[in-house]
Design an enzyme around this catalytic site. Sequence first.
Site, PDB file in Angstrom:
ATOM      1  N   PHE A 182      31.606  56.210  49.569  1.00 36.21           N
ATOM      2  CA  PHE A 182      32.724  57.007  49.057  1.00 36.21           C
ATOM      3  C   PHE A 182      32.781  56.902  47.535  1.00 36.21           C
ATOM      4  O   PHE A 182      32.732  55.816  46.970  1.00 36.21           O
ATOM      5  CB  PHE A 182      34.039  56.519  49.668  1.00 36.21           C
ATOM      6  CG  PHE A 182      35.232  57.248  49.120  1.00 36.21           C
ATOM      7  CD1 PHE A 182      35.393  58.613  49.357  1.00 36.21           C
ATOM      8  CD2 PHE A 182      36.182  56.595  48.354  1.00 36.21           C
ATOM      9  CE1 PHE A 182      36.481  59.300  48.839  1.00 36.21           C
ATOM     10  CE2 PHE A 182      37.277  57.271  47.831  1.00 36.21           C
ATOM     11  CZ  PHE A 182      37.423  58.629  48.080  1.00 36.21           C
ATOM     12  N   GLN A 183      32.869  58.031  46.866  1.00 40.41           N
ATOM     13  CA  GLN A 183      32.884  58.121  45.404  1.00 40.41           C
ATOM     14  C   GLN A 183      31.660  57.463  44.777  1.00 40.41           C
ATOM     15  O   GLN A 183      31.726  56.889  43.700  1.00 40.41           O
ATOM     16  CB  GLN A 183      34.182  57.536  44.831  1.00 40.41           C
ATOM     17  CG  GLN A 183      35.395  58.391  45.205  1.00 40.41           C
ATOM     18  CD  GLN A 183      36.623  58.102  44.379  1.00 40.41           C
ATOM     19  OE1 GLN A 183      36.837  56.973  43.950  1.00 40.41           O
ATOM     20  NE2 GLN A 183      37.450  59.115  44.174  1.00 40.41           N
TER      21      GLN A 183
ATOM     22  N   LYS B 131      31.576  47.292  41.854  1.00 38.68           N
ATOM     23  CA  LYS B 131      32.846  46.609  42.087  1.00 38.68           C
ATOM     24  C   LYS B 131      32.643  45.127  42.410  1.00 38.68           C
ATOM     25  O   LYS B 131      33.431  44.277  41.980  1.00 38.68           O
ATOM     26  CB  LYS B 131      33.586  47.297  43.238  1.00 38.68           C
ATOM     27  CG  LYS B 131      35.059  46.948  43.278  1.00 38.68           C
ATOM     28  CD  LYS B 131      35.816  47.819  44.278  1.00 38.68           C
ATOM     29  CE  LYS B 131      37.306  47.485  44.254  1.00 38.68           C
ATOM     30  NZ  LYS B 131      38.064  48.279  45.242  1.00 38.68           N
TER      31      LYS B 131
END
Lengths: 194, 584
Positions: free
Chosen positions: B114-115, B164
């Site tokens: 996602f993204q 992240k």
Amino acid sequence: MCALKIKKGSSSHSAYQLRNPMGDAIETHTLAVIVDNEPGVLARVIGLFSGRGYNIESLTVAEVDHLGHQSRITIVTTGTPQVIEQIKAQLNRMVPVHEVHDLTVEGPSVERELALIKVASTGDKRVEALRLADIFRASVMDTTLESFVFEITGTPEKIDAFVDLMRPLGLVELARTGVAAMLRGKRAEASAQL
Amino acid sequence: MTRQMTGAQMVVQALKDQGVDTIFGYPGGAVLPIYDEIFQQSDIRHILVRHEQGAAHAAEGYARSTGKPGVVLVTSGPGATNAVTGITDALMDSIPIIVLTGQVPTFMIGTDGFQEADTVGITRPCTKHNWLVKDTEKLAETIHQAFHVATTGRPGPVLIDIPKDVQFATGTYIPPKKARTDHYAPRIKGDTQMITALAEALEQAERPIFYTGGGVINSGAHACQLLRELVDATGFPITSTLMGLGAYPASGKGWLGMLGMHGTYEANMAMHDCDLMIAIGARFDDRITGRIDDFAPGSKKAHIDIDASSINKVVHADIPILGDVGHVLEDLLKIWKSRGRKTKSAAVRKWWQQIEEWKAIDCLAYRNSDKIIKPQYAVQRLEALTSGMDRYITTEVGQHQMWAAQFMGFEEPHRLMTSGGLGTMGYGFPASIGVQIAHPKALVINVAGDASFLMNMQEMGTAVQFNLPVKQFILNNERLGMVRQWQQLLHGERYSHSWSESLPDFVKLAEAFGARGIRCQDPADLDDAIREMIAHDGPVIFDCVVEKHENCFPMIPSGKPHNEMLLGDASTEGAIQSDGAVLV
């Protein structure tokens, strides 16, 4: 107020240079580029060539300095003298590029390429292929009763000549490495720690 | 001194150690750890934009008006791709910005998470350099290297993609001084022999001209000072690109105005007829040169630039000097002075007489009206009412941009922020926000067009939230003026999709955002309206309703050399009896 007198389809509709400025003679140059062996560095170099419309005739790359993580990229390219200068300047200003050497200018240099050539044939053709391989100093890497895999090293022209001869004799597959090149004499053009 | 900290803490610490006081950004999933750290400190101010493109342009405006690098923080995927236009703009105009993007965790890269987007792949051709940091241990050093690369040599944008998990993990922080940056060190000092050759050329020149660009401003205040000294000491005329305006003051006695497609007649004629062209920190863009074959045909050309790939790229340099403008000018002045400060003053005086004749043509003249506001008049009045102030101008892209360059005088560098190379409509408004953040007390005006303004008008939210008193001076002709002009002159008056239908009511738009809107349609009211705009302490949208069909002159038409300029309505009317076929 109305329009300037301009015919449809005329290049006067554009302020860009629509003429091909590449009227000059095309030269072939071999460049040796020392780069940091970091992710994406090859994509950067290739992207520069495609993005700015330069030609790549051949490109080889491998790490040559394990401790210093440096790779040597050998590029054979074509263009006008002005374009060749641009290519070198554009390569030189990339952050992971350490050195750019134009072996064609700094030369004389030696250029070698390796090829693997699979020839499948029987009878006279098979004998002739082996005979020609001997003349070209190609060695046999693999053989079956109906095929050979030859390894040949030499200038790209020599490999072209050998491949042309093999074509009627049952050439079925060809793998080439692209050119590796180096200056003649004791001077080392690239300062990577080996 | 080594310190353990998380990747997210490292980002904030590294920015502080690099002297960053402001960042422009927009949060999202992949940068939440960094935003959490930003929340817990107060040294770095975060400006929340309304679109990531706005963040990049705001950082450009900040960088261009201060000389310091601008910093952008956006999330992965769409956050990064939205910033691409701003990054490319910074690359074309050599603006140092550091873009930090979040990325999906390292173990998810390549899974179409996602993204997720291949941010380093997408931005490789539009950054000076970029990095994907997969190891927290390397994060701090990479950020310091990024600042070094962005600000050293020819400046430009850099991007650091931070997954992240790298933000969450702990590693060793390295301060800026310990980061290895020695490998990237472009040449600063120019070759003395070449500089001496240029000094000789200055002595021999009979029709010299300085042609300067953004590189002078990027080189710094010292370089601008040296340029002024050199121009005034030699008494040679000087012209500049759009990007270089302000390096030499518009009130200086050598000043000929901007050159190029919409440059002044005298600047372009002088470029065409010169015998010595001294190009400094300029790159012979196609909007400058016109037809290359006929570009300054009888001249010797010297070119000072820090980027070797700019020299001999489009125009052959007889005297190429690779180096930083400031350093080269310092050496040049030293050498020229030590040789006796000679110029061919009689010949140069004659050259100036010729230039004065060209000036007398008054190429910026236009037919004014007392019924409708002419856009040139609007810019002239804006200039007259603000020129003495502590003023910064940004522009969007199009006719209004050229009129601002023609009719506004820039006395200092860093005072004009405009998208020169990429020509990005939508640049000016967010750039004005970045400028105002850097100069809270200054008067910041974005000279805009109605169409350009719409491209990033969401940033009204930012301007209002941070109470940034940016003035949006919109020359509203309800057209894509420059496109319309080209269609009129070059494409048989077929106005294909070049008008703005359904424009918003800009006054109500301003009010909807909680800002002030002012509309002016009568030339008699213009001065008062501009004064009202300046006096208002807050963001203003100024809807200046202007003549809809005005063209920007002078103009070097397509594929023509400098000495074949169109000077205005009068000079096109003769050439124009367009034949029926073209008109269809």
